[in-house]
Design an enzyme around this catalytic site. Structure first.
Site, PDB file in Angstrom:
ATOM      1  N   LEU A  75       3.094  -6.728  -2.758  1.00  0.00           N
ATOM      2  CA  LEU A  75       2.334  -7.951  -2.493  1.00  0.00           C
ATOM      3  C   LEU A  75       0.844  -7.722  -2.246  1.00  0.00           C
ATOM      4  O   LEU A  75       0.118  -8.678  -1.973  1.00  0.00           O
ATOM      5  CB  LEU A  75       2.956  -8.755  -1.342  1.00  0.00           C
ATOM      6  CG  LEU A  75       4.454  -9.047  -1.467  1.00  0.00           C
ATOM      7  CD1 LEU A  75       4.952  -9.791  -0.235  1.00  0.00           C
ATOM      8  CD2 LEU A  75       4.770  -9.811  -2.735  1.00  0.00           C
ATOM      9  N   CYS A  76       0.361  -6.475  -2.297  1.00  0.00           N
ATOM     10  CA  CYS A  76      -1.079  -6.219  -2.191  1.00  0.00           C
ATOM     11  C   CYS A  76      -1.743  -6.546  -3.524  1.00  0.00           C
ATOM     12  O   CYS A  76      -1.219  -6.220  -4.587  1.00  0.00           O
ATOM     13  CB  CYS A  76      -1.352  -4.742  -1.870  1.00  0.00           C
ATOM     14  SG  CYS A  76      -1.548  -4.409  -0.135  1.00  0.00           S
ATOM     15  N   HIS A  77      -2.897  -7.159  -3.443  1.00  0.00           N
ATOM     16  CA  HIS A  77      -3.659  -7.442  -4.659  1.00  0.00           C
ATOM     17  C   HIS A  77      -4.296  -6.157  -5.185  1.00  0.00           C
ATOM     18  O   HIS A  77      -4.792  -5.356  -4.383  1.00  0.00           O
ATOM     19  CB  HIS A  77      -4.770  -8.456  -4.361  1.00  0.00           C
ATOM     20  CG  HIS A  77      -4.266  -9.802  -4.002  1.00  0.00           C
ATOM     21  ND1 HIS A  77      -3.891 -10.136  -2.723  1.00  0.00           N
ATOM     22  CD2 HIS A  77      -4.057 -10.905  -4.752  1.00  0.00           C
ATOM     23  CE1 HIS A  77      -3.481 -11.397  -2.696  1.00  0.00           C
ATOM     24  NE2 HIS A  77      -3.565 -11.885  -3.909  1.00  0.00           N
ATOM     25  N   MET A 113      -5.813  -2.502   3.840  1.00  0.00           N
ATOM     26  CA  MET A 113      -4.693  -1.725   3.311  1.00  0.00           C
ATOM     27  C   MET A 113      -5.187  -0.522   2.506  1.00  0.00           C
ATOM     28  O   MET A 113      -4.580   0.548   2.549  1.00  0.00           O
ATOM     29  CB  MET A 113      -3.767  -2.599   2.460  1.00  0.00           C
ATOM     30  CG  MET A 113      -3.037  -3.665   3.266  1.00  0.00           C
ATOM     31  SD  MET A 113      -2.155  -3.030   4.723  1.00  0.00           S
ATOM     32  CE  MET A 113      -1.034  -1.877   3.983  1.00  0.00           C
ATOM     33  N   GLU A 114      -6.292  -0.678   1.802  1.00  0.00           N
ATOM     34  CA  GLU A 114      -6.845   0.431   1.032  1.00  0.00           C
ATOM     35  C   GLU A 114      -7.354   1.531   1.959  1.00  0.00           C
ATOM     36  O   GLU A 114      -7.133   2.720   1.705  1.00  0.00           O
ATOM     37  CB  GLU A 114      -7.955  -0.069   0.106  1.00  0.00           C
ATOM     38  CG  GLU A 114      -7.446  -0.876  -1.078  1.00  0.00           C
ATOM     39  CD  GLU A 114      -6.871  -2.250  -0.745  1.00  0.00           C
ATOM     40  OE1 GLU A 114      -6.180  -2.825  -1.594  1.00  0.00           O
ATOM     41  OE2 GLU A 114      -7.100  -2.776   0.372  1.00  0.00           O
ATOM     42  N   ASP A 128       0.840  18.541   3.670  1.00  0.00           N
ATOM     43  CA  ASP A 128       1.552  19.205   2.580  1.00  0.00           C
ATOM     44  C   ASP A 128       0.969  20.578   2.275  1.00  0.00           C
ATOM     45  O   ASP A 128       1.703  21.541   2.065  1.00  0.00           O
ATOM     46  CB  ASP A 128       1.522  18.335   1.328  1.00  0.00           C
ATOM     47  CG  ASP A 128       2.266  18.972   0.171  1.00  0.00           C
ATOM     48  OD1 ASP A 128       3.433  19.375   0.361  1.00  0.00           O
ATOM     49  OD2 ASP A 128       1.687  19.067  -0.924  1.00  0.00           O
TER      50      ASP A 128
END
Length: 160
Positions: A75-77, A113-114, A128
């Site tokens: 749902l993120c653009h 969000m980015e 990692d």
């Protein structure tokens, strides 16, 4: 409390329609902390890691991740970012690396969000690359610390 924007009136998940929103300059900054053994951080800082430059690799991973956020988070653009800056700040006294990312764009929706995706993927990459030498590493304190633009204007996490 405001209602959730990604849930419609019948309780179904949906992508928010931002078509009617104004285009504004927007930015968001997020950060995370990767804590490790002192020897691990020293290895990173001395450039003695067999896998190469850990901080440079994590920085690139964070930038790449920010650009892929719309593919990773439902749902993120998908956004046309104008800038992604990822900093990895070693803190030897605290035995950690502060990972900070700032994302910017001119658009109709925010870039929190980015920024969060950038710091988490940069942190995961650091983990990692070092997990073979340090299994005690932790990734903590992932958060948005500042947001600028849009209807809500300027918001900054208080240091309280």
């Amino acid at each position: 409390m405001q209602k959730l924007t990604h849930i419609n009136s019948t309780g179904e998940a949906h992508m928010v329609d931002v078509g009617g929103k104004a285009i504004t300059e927007r930015s968001a900054t997020a950060e995370a902390t990767v804590t490790m053994q002192a020897e691990t951080l020293q290895l990173i800082l001395e450039g003695g890691h067999k896998k190469g430059d850990v901080l440079a690799t994590a920085r690139i991973a964070g930038i790449m991740a920010a650009k892929k956020t719309g593919d990773l988070i439902p749902l993120c653009h998908p956004l046309a970012l104008t800038s992604v800056a990822v900093e990895l700040i070693p803190k030897p006294q605290e035995m950690n690396v502060l990972v900070r990312a700032t994302c910017k764009l001119s658009g109709k929706t925010g870039v929190e969000m980015e920024a969060l995706t950038a710091v988490t993927v940069a942190s995961l990459t650091l983990y990692d690359m070092c997990k073979a030498v340090d299994k005690t590493m932790t990734i903590t304190n992932v958060k948005v610390i500042e947001k600028v633009g849009g209807k809500s204007g300027h918001w900054q996490l208080s240091s309280d």
